[in-house]
Design a protein around this motif. Sequence first.
Motif, PDB file in Angstrom:
ATOM      1  N   GLY A 118     -91.528  84.905   0.106  1.00 12.95           N
ATOM      2  CA  GLY A 118     -90.667  84.805   1.288  1.00 12.95           C
ATOM      3  C   GLY A 118     -91.087  85.669   2.449  1.00 12.95           C
ATOM      4  N   GLU A 119     -92.049  86.580   2.242  1.00 15.36           N
ATOM      5  CA  GLU A 119     -92.393  87.512   3.317  1.00 15.36           C
ATOM      6  C   GLU A 119     -93.089  86.816   4.480  1.00 15.36           C
ATOM      7  OE1 GLU A 119     -95.178  91.441   4.018  1.00 15.36           O
ATOM      8  OE2 GLU A 119     -94.044  91.295   2.151  1.00 15.36           O
ATOM      9  N   LEU A 120     -93.962  85.845   4.193  1.00 17.49           N
ATOM     10  CA  LEU A 120     -94.639  85.142   5.285  1.00 17.49           C
ATOM     11  C   LEU A 120     -93.623  84.422   6.157  1.00 17.49           C
ATOM     12  CD1 LEU A 120     -97.326  84.262   6.621  1.00 17.49           C
ATOM     13  CD2 LEU A 120     -97.237  82.222   5.160  1.00 17.49           C
ATOM     14  N   ASP A 121     -92.677  83.746   5.535  1.00 18.18           N
ATOM     15  CA  ASP A 121     -91.629  83.038   6.274  1.00 18.18           C
ATOM     16  C   ASP A 121     -90.837  84.018   7.139  1.00 18.18           C
ATOM     17  OD1 ASP A 121     -88.951  81.795   6.787  1.00 18.18           O
ATOM     18  OD2 ASP A 121     -89.774  80.172   5.582  1.00 18.18           O
ATOM     19  N   THR A 122     -90.418  85.125   6.529  1.00 21.72           N
ATOM     20  CA  THR A 122     -89.631  86.116   7.260  1.00 21.72           C
ATOM     21  C   THR A 122     -90.427  86.699   8.425  1.00 21.72           C
ATOM     22  OG1 THR A 122     -88.377  86.693   5.274  1.00 21.72           O
ATOM     23  CG2 THR A 122     -88.394  88.306   7.063  1.00 21.72           C
ATOM     24  N   LEU A 123     -91.692  87.026   8.165  1.00 16.25           N
ATOM     25  CA  LEU A 123     -92.533  87.595   9.218  1.00 16.25           C
ATOM     26  C   LEU A 123     -92.693  86.642  10.383  1.00 16.25           C
ATOM     27  CD1 LEU A 123     -94.607  89.650  10.339  1.00 16.25           C
ATOM     28  CD2 LEU A 123     -96.350  88.479   8.969  1.00 16.25           C
ATOM     29  N   MET A 124     -93.073  85.414  10.099  1.00 17.08           N
ATOM     30  CA  MET A 124     -93.349  84.475  11.183  1.00 17.08           C
ATOM     31  C   MET A 124     -92.089  84.140  11.966  1.00 17.08           C
ATOM     32  SD  MET A 124     -96.267  82.033   9.466  1.00 17.08           S
ATOM     33  CE  MET A 124     -96.959  81.518  11.022  1.00 17.08           C
ATOM     34  N   TRP A 125     -90.994  83.903  11.262  1.00 19.15           N
ATOM     35  CA  TRP A 125     -89.763  83.524  11.957  1.00 19.15           C
ATOM     36  C   TRP A 125     -89.116  84.691  12.685  1.00 19.15           C
ATOM     37  CZ3 TRP A 125     -87.323  79.126  13.310  1.00 19.15           C
ATOM     38  CH2 TRP A 125     -87.898  77.930  12.835  1.00 19.15           C
ATOM     39  N   SER A 126     -89.522  85.911  12.372  1.00 25.33           N
ATOM     40  CA  SER A 126     -88.957  87.057  13.092  1.00 25.33           C
ATOM     41  C   SER A 126     -89.385  87.056  14.557  1.00 25.33           C
ATOM     42  CB  SER A 126     -89.387  88.372  12.421  1.00 25.33           C
ATOM     43  OG  SER A 126     -90.766  88.643  12.620  1.00 25.33           O
ATOM     44  N   PHE A 127     -90.408  86.278  14.885  1.00 20.57           N
ATOM     45  CA  PHE A 127     -90.886  86.207  16.265  1.00 20.57           C
ATOM     46  C   PHE A 127     -90.354  84.986  17.009  1.00 20.57           C
ATOM     47  CE2 PHE A 127     -93.910  88.912  14.091  1.00 20.57           C
ATOM     48  CZ  PHE A 127     -94.059  89.952  14.997  1.00 20.57           C
ATOM     49  N   ALA A 128     -89.542  84.180  16.355  1.00 18.32           N
ATOM     50  CA  ALA A 128     -88.976  83.007  17.013  1.00 18.32           C
ATOM     51  C   ALA A 128     -87.944  83.445  18.047  1.00 18.32           C
ATOM     52  CB  ALA A 128     -88.327  82.085  15.989  1.00 18.32           C
ATOM     53  N   PRO A 129     -88.050  82.958  19.266  1.00 19.61           N
ATOM     54  CA  PRO A 129     -87.049  83.315  20.285  1.00 19.61           C
ATOM     55  C   PRO A 129     -85.724  82.611  19.998  1.00 19.61           C
ATOM     56  CG  PRO A 129     -88.546  81.671  21.153  1.00 19.61           C
ATOM     57  CD  PRO A 129     -89.075  82.051  19.790  1.00 19.61           C
ATOM     58  N   PRO A 130     -84.641  83.032  20.647  1.00 20.23           N
ATOM     59  CA  PRO A 130     -83.367  82.336  20.468  1.00 20.23           C
ATOM     60  C   PRO A 130     -83.500  80.871  20.883  1.00 20.23           C
ATOM     61  CG  PRO A 130     -83.064  84.415  21.632  1.00 20.23           C
ATOM     62  CD  PRO A 130     -84.537  84.176  21.570  1.00 20.23           C
ATOM     63  N   PRO A 131     -82.753  79.967  20.258  1.00 17.93           N
ATOM     64  CA  PRO A 131     -82.814  78.557  20.648  1.00 17.93           C
ATOM     65  C   PRO A 131     -82.544  78.398  22.133  1.00 17.93           C
ATOM     66  CG  PRO A 131     -81.544  78.824  18.626  1.00 17.93           C
ATOM     67  CD  PRO A 131     -81.814  80.202  19.150  1.00 17.93           C
ATOM     68  N   ARG A 132     -83.305  77.533  22.776  1.00 12.69           N
ATOM     69  CA  ARG A 132     -83.153  77.359  24.223  1.00 12.69           C
ATOM     70  C   ARG A 132     -81.957  76.459  24.529  1.00 12.69           C
ATOM     71  NH1 ARG A 132     -88.605  75.187  24.920  1.00 12.69           N
ATOM     72  NH2 ARG A 132     -88.566  76.377  26.850  1.00 12.69           N
ATOM     73  N   SER A 133     -81.367  76.700  25.673  1.00 18.72           N
ATOM     74  CA  SER A 133     -80.296  75.825  26.144  1.00 18.72           C
ATOM     75  C   SER A 133     -80.932  74.589  26.782  1.00 18.72           C
ATOM     76  CB  SER A 133     -79.432  76.554  27.173  1.00 18.72           C
ATOM     77  OG  SER A 133     -80.173  76.775  28.369  1.00 18.72           O
ATOM     78  N   GLU A 134     -80.139  73.554  26.935  1.00 20.02           N
ATOM     79  CA  GLU A 134     -80.666  72.341  27.567  1.00 20.02           C
ATOM     80  C   GLU A 134     -81.154  72.632  28.985  1.00 20.02           C
ATOM     81  OE1 GLU A 134     -81.269  69.187  26.275  1.00 20.02           O
ATOM     82  OE2 GLU A 134     -80.993  70.427  24.501  1.00 20.02           O
ATOM     83  N   ALA A 135     -80.508  73.586  29.650  1.00 18.85           N
ATOM     84  CA  ALA A 135     -80.912  73.926  31.015  1.00 18.85           C
ATOM     85  C   ALA A 135     -82.295  74.566  31.056  1.00 18.85           C
ATOM     86  CB  ALA A 135     -79.880  74.861  31.646  1.00 18.85           C
TER      87      ALA A 135
END
Length: 201
Positions: A118-135
């Motif tokens: 699970g560490e690779l998943d946790t590491l990579m997704w820790s850099f995902a920005p917040p979901p963008r708004s439609e705007a």
Amino acid sequence: MSDLRIGPDGIARCGWVGDDPEYRRYHDEEWGRPLHGERPLFEKMSLEGFQAGLSWITILRKRPAFRAAFAGFAPDAVAAFGDADVERLMGDAGIVRNRAKILAAIGNARLVAQMPEGELDTLMWSFAPPPRSEADRPVDFGGVPATTPASDALSKALRAAGFRFVGPTTMYALMQSAGMVDDHLVGCRFAGSGVTVTSGS
């Protein structure tokens, strides 16, 4: 001119899909949908690394051959590859025969195999920005970046851990593909339609 394309089914899609049925399937079913799991993320990292300097459709068409050649991208299996496997891969016309990329994929697998589950998943997704708004969704290709501070940071973290062929541009492509960001254009039928794809997929 719009960067959307109306397909033969009457559905508006991001224009990069073109007329290729496999590209259309990939856009509709995979691109921008959250991807989790050690094996799927290692596969994505490997294929994005092989894509460097080539078109993604080239890699997509070769993906079945890549999966066969790289033991389904099971990190433990690829980590065990030796010199004979490298030569086997260099002789496989179904994949991209680039020695540096092959060696990087094997080396990266060895790093993943050493990580706790699970560490690779946790590491990579820790850099995902917040979901963008439609705007905030891009309205055309000009609004889609090649890199972002998040992809720069992910690249830096992976390179510090010893991973190769994980530059900022490659990592932003991975972030798009794995649904860490959703760059479907405004008006695309699939904008904001991401659903989680798990390791069992």
